[in-house]
Enzyme design. Sequence first.
Site, PDB file in Angstrom:
ATOM      1  N   ARG A 230      -4.967   2.618   5.275  1.00 10.51           N
ATOM      2  CA  ARG A 230      -4.508   3.967   5.607  1.00 10.51           C
ATOM      3  C   ARG A 230      -5.716   4.904   5.515  1.00 10.51           C
ATOM      4  O   ARG A 230      -6.521   4.796   4.575  1.00 10.51           O
ATOM      5  CB  ARG A 230      -3.421   4.453   4.640  1.00 10.51           C
ATOM      6  CG  ARG A 230      -2.035   3.907   4.909  1.00 10.51           C
ATOM      7  CD  ARG A 230      -1.429   4.450   6.204  1.00 10.51           C
ATOM      8  NE  ARG A 230      -0.086   3.923   6.454  1.00 10.51           N
ATOM      9  CZ  ARG A 230       0.186   2.842   7.195  1.00 10.51           C
ATOM     10  NH1 ARG A 230      -0.780   2.166   7.762  1.00 10.51           N
ATOM     11  NH2 ARG A 230       1.429   2.449   7.386  1.00 10.51           N
ATOM     12  N   ASP A 254      -9.972   1.301  11.213  1.00 12.39           N
ATOM     13  CA  ASP A 254      -8.833   1.181  12.134  1.00 12.39           C
ATOM     14  C   ASP A 254      -7.853   2.325  11.890  1.00 12.39           C
ATOM     15  O   ASP A 254      -6.873   2.470  12.621  1.00 12.39           O
ATOM     16  CB  ASP A 254      -8.119  -0.169  11.912  1.00 12.39           C
ATOM     17  CG  ASP A 254      -7.002  -0.390  12.919  1.00 12.39           C
ATOM     18  OD1 ASP A 254      -7.280  -0.274  14.130  1.00 12.39           O
ATOM     19  OD2 ASP A 254      -5.849  -0.644  12.511  1.00 12.39           O
ATOM     20  N   GLU A 259      -5.483  11.005  11.813  1.00 12.48           N
ATOM     21  CA  GLU A 259      -5.269  10.273  13.070  1.00 12.48           C
ATOM     22  C   GLU A 259      -4.028  10.710  13.835  1.00 12.48           C
ATOM     23  O   GLU A 259      -3.931  10.489  15.043  1.00 12.48           O
ATOM     24  CB  GLU A 259      -5.172   8.765  12.790  1.00 12.48           C
ATOM     25  CG  GLU A 259      -3.881   8.346  12.079  1.00 12.48           C
ATOM     26  CD  GLU A 259      -3.791   6.845  11.813  1.00 12.48           C
ATOM     27  OE1 GLU A 259      -4.790   6.246  11.392  1.00 12.48           O
ATOM     28  OE2 GLU A 259      -2.708   6.274  12.034  1.00 12.48           O
ATOM     29  N   HIS A 291      -5.847   2.315  15.124  1.00 13.63           N
ATOM     30  CA  HIS A 291      -4.680   1.765  14.420  1.00 13.63           C
ATOM     31  C   HIS A 291      -4.065   0.608  15.221  1.00 13.63           C
ATOM     32  O   HIS A 291      -2.861   0.591  15.478  1.00 13.63           O
ATOM     33  CB  HIS A 291      -3.639   2.872  14.162  1.00 13.63           C
ATOM     34  CG  HIS A 291      -2.841   2.601  12.915  1.00 13.63           C
ATOM     35  ND1 HIS A 291      -2.562   3.577  11.976  1.00 13.63           N
ATOM     36  CD2 HIS A 291      -2.258   1.479  12.443  1.00 13.63           C
ATOM     37  CE1 HIS A 291      -1.837   3.056  11.000  1.00 13.63           C
ATOM     38  NE2 HIS A 291      -1.647   1.779  11.264  1.00 13.63           N
TER      39      HIS A 291
HETATM   40  P1  NAD Z   1       1.413  -5.142  -0.012  1.00 15.92           P
HETATM   41  O1  NAD Z   1       2.438  -4.234  -0.585  1.00 15.92           O
HETATM   42  O2  NAD Z   1       1.749  -6.582   0.192  1.00 15.92           O
HETATM   43  O3  NAD Z   1       0.086  -5.078  -0.902  1.00 15.92           O
HETATM   44  C1  NAD Z   1      -0.451  -3.905  -1.405  1.00 15.92           C
HETATM   45  C2  NAD Z   1      -1.214  -4.265  -2.664  1.00 15.92           C
HETATM   46  O4  NAD Z   1      -1.843  -3.064  -3.140  1.00 15.92           O
HETATM   47  C3  NAD Z   1      -0.309  -4.785  -3.778  1.00 15.92           C
HETATM   48  O5  NAD Z   1      -0.839  -5.978  -4.331  1.00 15.92           O
HETATM   49  C4  NAD Z   1      -0.326  -3.652  -4.794  1.00 15.92           C
HETATM   50  O6  NAD Z   1      -0.207  -4.112  -6.131  1.00 15.92           O
HETATM   51  C5  NAD Z   1      -1.690  -3.046  -4.545  1.00 15.92           C
HETATM   52  N1  NAD Z   1      -1.810  -1.700  -5.074  1.00 15.92           N
HETATM   53  C6  NAD Z   1      -0.838  -0.775  -5.269  1.00 15.92           C
HETATM   54  N2  NAD Z   1      -1.362   0.329  -5.819  1.00 15.92           N
HETATM   55  C7  NAD Z   1      -2.684   0.101  -5.983  1.00 15.92           C
HETATM   56  C8  NAD Z   1      -3.759   0.852  -6.518  1.00 15.92           C
HETATM   57  N3  NAD Z   1      -3.564   2.072  -7.017  1.00 15.92           N
HETATM   58  N4  NAD Z   1      -4.983   0.290  -6.527  1.00 15.92           N
HETATM   59  C9  NAD Z   1      -5.185  -0.976  -6.056  1.00 15.92           C
HETATM   60  N5  NAD Z   1      -4.194  -1.742  -5.538  1.00 15.92           N
HETATM   61  C10 NAD Z   1      -2.974  -1.206  -5.510  1.00 15.92           C
HETATM   62  O7  NAD Z   1       0.957  -4.468   1.367  1.00 15.92           O
HETATM   63  P2  NAD Z   1       0.299  -5.184   2.619  1.00 15.92           P
HETATM   64  O8  NAD Z   1       1.377  -5.695   3.515  1.00 15.92           O
HETATM   65  O9  NAD Z   1      -0.775  -6.103   2.176  1.00 15.92           O
HETATM   66  O10 NAD Z   1      -0.331  -3.913   3.353  1.00 15.92           O
HETATM   67  C11 NAD Z   1      -1.467  -3.220   2.795  1.00 15.92           C
HETATM   68  C12 NAD Z   1      -1.634  -1.922   3.526  1.00 15.92           C
HETATM   69  O11 NAD Z   1      -2.039  -2.199   4.888  1.00 15.92           O
HETATM   70  C13 NAD Z   1      -0.328  -1.127   3.670  1.00 15.92           C
HETATM   71  O12 NAD Z   1      -0.195  -0.232   2.625  1.00 15.92           O
HETATM   72  C14 NAD Z   1      -0.488  -0.403   4.993  1.00 15.92           C
HETATM   73  O13 NAD Z   1      -0.876   0.925   4.699  1.00 15.92           O
HETATM   74  C15 NAD Z   1      -1.628  -1.124   5.701  1.00 15.92           C
HETATM   75  N6  NAD Z   1      -1.251  -1.655   7.014  1.00 15.92           N
HETATM   76  C16 NAD Z   1      -2.044  -1.326   8.087  1.00 15.92           C
HETATM   77  C17 NAD Z   1      -1.728  -1.824   9.337  1.00 15.92           C
HETATM   78  C18 NAD Z   1      -2.597  -1.511  10.556  1.00 15.92           C
HETATM   79  O14 NAD Z   1      -2.188  -1.752  11.691  1.00 15.92           O
HETATM   80  N7  NAD Z   1      -3.802  -1.001  10.372  1.00 15.92           N
HETATM   81  C19 NAD Z   1      -0.597  -2.633   9.512  1.00 15.92           C
HETATM   82  C20 NAD Z   1       0.171  -2.964   8.388  1.00 15.92           C
HETATM   83  C21 NAD Z   1      -0.166  -2.465   7.149  1.00 15.92           C
END
Ligand code: NAD
Length: 344
Positions: A230, A254, A259, A291
């Site tokens: 994000r 990305d 954005e 994105h």
């Molecule tokens: P997820 O919930 O499986 O994993 C997130 C991880 O972050 C978890 O292990 C959690 O414990 C950890 N976390 C929470 N708070 C934290 C902190 N303060 N410091 C460090 N780690 C922390 O999520 P995911 O499916 O792996 O997705 C990760 C991120 O990717 C999402 O939050 C989303 O914003 C982003 N995403 C981007 C796209 C894209 O197209 N660019 C698509 C999907 C998701």
Amino acid sequence: MIKIAFFDTHSYDKDSFKKIADENISITFFETRLSKQTVNLCKGYDVVCVFVNDDVSKEVANQLYENGVKLIALRCAGYNNVDLTACFGKIHVVHVPAYSPNAVAEHTMALLLTSIRRIHKAYNRTRDYNFSLEGMTGFNLNGKTVGVIGTGRIGRIFADICKGFGMNVLAYDKFPNESYGLNYVSIETLFKESDIISLHCPLTDETKHLINSDSIKMMKKGVVILNTSRGGLLDAEALLEGIKERKIGASCLDVYEEESDIFFSDKSGHILNDEVLARLISMPNVIVTSHQAFLTTEALDNIAETTIENINSYFNNDEPVKNELCYCCGNMDRCRKERKAKCF
Ligand code: NAD
């Protein structure tokens, strides 16, 4: 018949949703985003289907409720654009927790390889019959240290991909899970020891501007910063300063904090008003994609299938509703309360 108002529609959304929508569902596709200005388009609909840059702030949530909308179906994982507290007790919210973590992790590696092996430059050069190798020297990933922040679904796959390249993986997570077999370190150690840093944690008050001028100071000279999570995780002005000072070797983004008014649309005939983004894009060592990390056929099909399943689950009165968000702690995956019913 369940009536769905679908916002921020693109051709690829229509294709994937039309493939699977059944006769009980009627979808009206709006190209516009959901916002204070467009919320009244929802009158007469049961569901609003929204994406990452639709605005479901308190005012919008309250208006949706007044308009009789019963369900907000997010067709994405992140929900930082939804005021869950405002929704609690009024309108239910479902999301798609994982549609293709591989798509995002693979895109992250694609960006990294493109950047450090100068593929984007080679593509342009050879199209112009310029076969010079000046300025094209890259570096090997094998043996380098990558710091992965957030070891959830995407972060773990990215870590595995990096291990496949023979890289040394350092990990940081607020909730480390020793069973993942990762080398968890403090965030400071990760900043200090990584050649490449990749962000995979959610955007929260705590993680906003996790990459800032102070954290950049701790990093190695020449560090490569990747953000496919994000935009708000990274202070773009501090990143730009780090690049200008030659502290940051390269960055691949990305996502971008501002954005929402820029990405997902063709601005090629316009003058970009965002000075920071324009300057970042002008840098030879920055790659921006808008994105698109999620954008694979597999992910789109999973998004459509899960969204329709979530909607049907709500209207079938399933207990609990499939993929309903938790309004109290805001983190369904980590909620320790056993969920046996609807949230309210
Ligand atoms: P997820 O919930 O499986 O994993 C997130 C991880 O972050 C978890 O292990 C959690 O414990 C950890 N976390 C929470 N708070 C934290 C902190 N303060 N410091 C460090 N780690 C922390 O999520 P995911 O499916 O792996 O997705 C990760 C991120 O990717 C999402 O939050 C989303 O914003 C982003 N995403 C981007 C796209 C894209 O197209 N660019 C698509 C999907 C998701």
